[in-house]
Design a protein around this motif. Structure first.
Motif, short mmCIF file in Angstrom:
data_model
loop_
_atom_site.label_atom_id
_atom_site.label_comp_id
_atom_site.label_asym_id
_atom_site.label_seq_id
_atom_site.Cartn_x
_atom_site.Cartn_y
_atom_site.Cartn_z
N LEU A 1 -4.57 6.57 -12.70
CA LEU A 1 -4.94 5.25 -13.22
C LEU A 1 -5.37 5.36 -14.68
O LEU A 1 -5.00 4.54 -15.52
N TRP A 2 -6.17 6.41 -15.00
CA TRP A 2 -6.60 6.60 -16.39
C TRP A 2 -5.40 6.79 -17.29
O TRP A 2 -5.33 6.23 -18.37
N SER B 1 7.45 9.35 -12.32
CA SER B 1 7.60 10.53 -11.47
C SER B 1 6.91 11.74 -12.09
O SER B 1 6.29 12.54 -11.38
N THR B 2 7.03 11.89 -13.40
CA THR B 2 6.38 13.01 -14.08
C THR B 2 4.87 12.92 -13.99
O THR B 2 4.17 13.88 -13.66
N ASP C 1 -0.25 14.57 -11.50
CA ASP C 1 -1.49 14.15 -10.87
C ASP C 1 -1.62 14.72 -9.46
O ASP C 1 -2.70 15.12 -9.04
N ALA C 2 -0.50 14.81 -8.75
CA ALA C 2 -0.53 15.26 -7.35
C ALA C 2 -0.78 16.76 -7.25
O ALA C 2 -1.37 17.24 -6.28
N LYS C 3 -0.28 17.54 -8.25
CA LYS C 3 -0.46 18.99 -8.26
C LYS C 3 0.10 19.64 -6.99
O LYS C 3 -0.49 20.58 -6.43
N GLU C 4 1.21 19.14 -6.52
CA GLU C 4 1.88 19.71 -5.35
C GLU C 4 3.30 20.13 -5.72
O GLU C 4 3.84 19.69 -6.73
N LEU D 1 6.84 16.51 -2.78
CA LEU D 1 6.93 15.14 -3.30
C LEU D 1 8.29 14.53 -2.97
O LEU D 1 8.38 13.35 -2.63
N ARG D 2 9.33 15.35 -3.10
CA ARG D 2 10.69 14.85 -2.77
C ARG D 2 10.78 14.47 -1.29
O ARG D 2 11.37 13.43 -0.94
N ASN D 3 10.21 15.29 -0.43
CA ASN D 3 10.27 14.99 1.00
C ASN D 3 9.55 13.70 1.36
O ASN D 3 9.93 13.01 2.31
#
Length: 364
Positions: free
Chosen positions: A4-5, A273-274, A279-282, A287-289
């Protein structure tokens, strides 16, 4: 930093794609310093640290040889951030037009010769085309330094692709930094990998890091071989992304979208997406799945990408880029998949010498 930031920060700055949109087309914005940090690595990356806020001029004088796009991308943020004032920067280029454009836009000094540009300088940014690095050029650089000279401990910082430290040392500078930036540096979102000769002090390395972090993110590597590798990822990587963008936009137009709307869809999808991945750090596969439902639309698309050897084409392109970077530095490009198919062509490659240094390092 939260997603969000980042989203709020992205809305606070100028549009990156307004030139390609019209009418009701929405706008993608980028913050020029949103990800401006510096990291250090050997084979792994250390935790990120914020860029240092400048308290005065970084150096007495910085000289720039070459007035192309990358030179401007480096110089402009140095001035805007207060890292180095315009009147303590000097540029020289064989093209008066290019040189005067930088002078008019940024207010920096310009010189009528390399010798004048190097006079009393602390740092020389070398930003000419690789094909211009001939022995006469290096001889001119050495003569210019000796005649009117840069300071005794002046550093040469190169942004030239495929040119190793030992080749750059032919310019007469004992202290040399080799870097590989990329074109997003022009909007302050560059990714630069760099290394240097071992005789740079800690303070001098800090100076190089500040310069290279002023237009994005920088990563130091102890082993110069990683710069040739990074050329295939971050250096040339934007071209791969732009080609994917182009293909997706064209497909959208083929389906019936107006081009400006297809462009907005693709740009926002790439950007979102980037940011989401950062942010997700996975792992990207996770993420694709999450996007891929059983027997769904995304699964059908992924099936075609896998059938078309999408991953293999990308990897082969990156290996080809890495090999070419090695060739340009007169190193053995016999690396990676299909390596035996490339070694026999090395002597015939532009810049190739048939040397057998193995891993692309240059003794540094």
């Amino acid at each position: 930093m939260s997603l969000l930031w980042r989203a709020h920060a992205l809305r606070r700055v100028s549009s990156a794609v307004s030139g390609s949109c019209s009418g009701s087309c929405s706008v993608v914005s980028v913050n020029k310093n949103l990800f401006s940090t510096s990291t250090t690595t050997t084979t792994t990356t250390t935790p990120e640290t914020p860029s240092v806020v400048p308290t005065g001029p970084l150096l007495g004088k910085i000289s720039v040889i070459g007035a192309g796009m990358m030179s401007q991308a480096m110089v402009e943020p140095m001035i805007q951030s207060g890292l180095q004032p315009a009147d303590q920067l000097c540029v020289y280029d064989v093209s008066d037009t290019a040189m005067l454009q930088m002078h008019d836009k940024l207010g920096i000094n310009y010189a009528q010769s390399i010798q004048e540009c190097l006079s009393e300088t602390d740092l020389v940014i070398l930003a000419v085309k690789p094909q211009n690095l001939t022995e006469p050029f290096f001889q001119h650089l050495r003569d210019s330094r000796n005649l009117d000279g840069a300071r005794a401990n002046a550093i040469m910082l190169s942004v030239i692709a495929g040119t190793p430290l030992n080749s750059l040392a032919r310019g007469g500078f004992d202290k040399v930094v080799r870097s590989m930036p990329n074109t997003p540096a022009t909007i302050g979102q560059g990714m630069t990998v760099w290394s240097c000769t071992q005789n740079l002090t800690a303070d001098e390395r800090s100076t190089a890091r500040k310069v290279l972090s002023s237009f994005g993110k920088s990563m130091y590597v102890d082993d110069e071989a990683f710069i040739d590798m990074s050329t295939s990822i971050s250096g040339s990587g934007p071209a791969y992304i732009f080609m994917l963008m182009e293909a997706m936009i064209d497909a959208g137009v083929h389906m019936g979208f107006p081009r400006n709307q297809a462009t907005t869809l693709v740009y926002h999808t790439m950007l979102g997406s980037t940011l989401y991945a950062m942010d997700a750090k996975e792992h990207p596969a996770i993420l694709r799945n999450r996007v891929t439902s059983p027997s769904g639309t995304t699964a059908s698309a992924i099936y075609e990408l896998e059938n078309g050897k999408f991953r293999t084409v990308i990897k082969d392109a990156m290996w080809a880029c890495y090999r070419r970077s090695l060739e340009m530095g007169n190193n053995d490009p016999n690396v990676g998949p299909y390596r035996n198919q490339h070694s026999s062509n090395h002597n015939n490659a532009p810049g190739g010498s048939g040397s057998n240094t193995g891993n692309g390092t240059n003794g540094n």
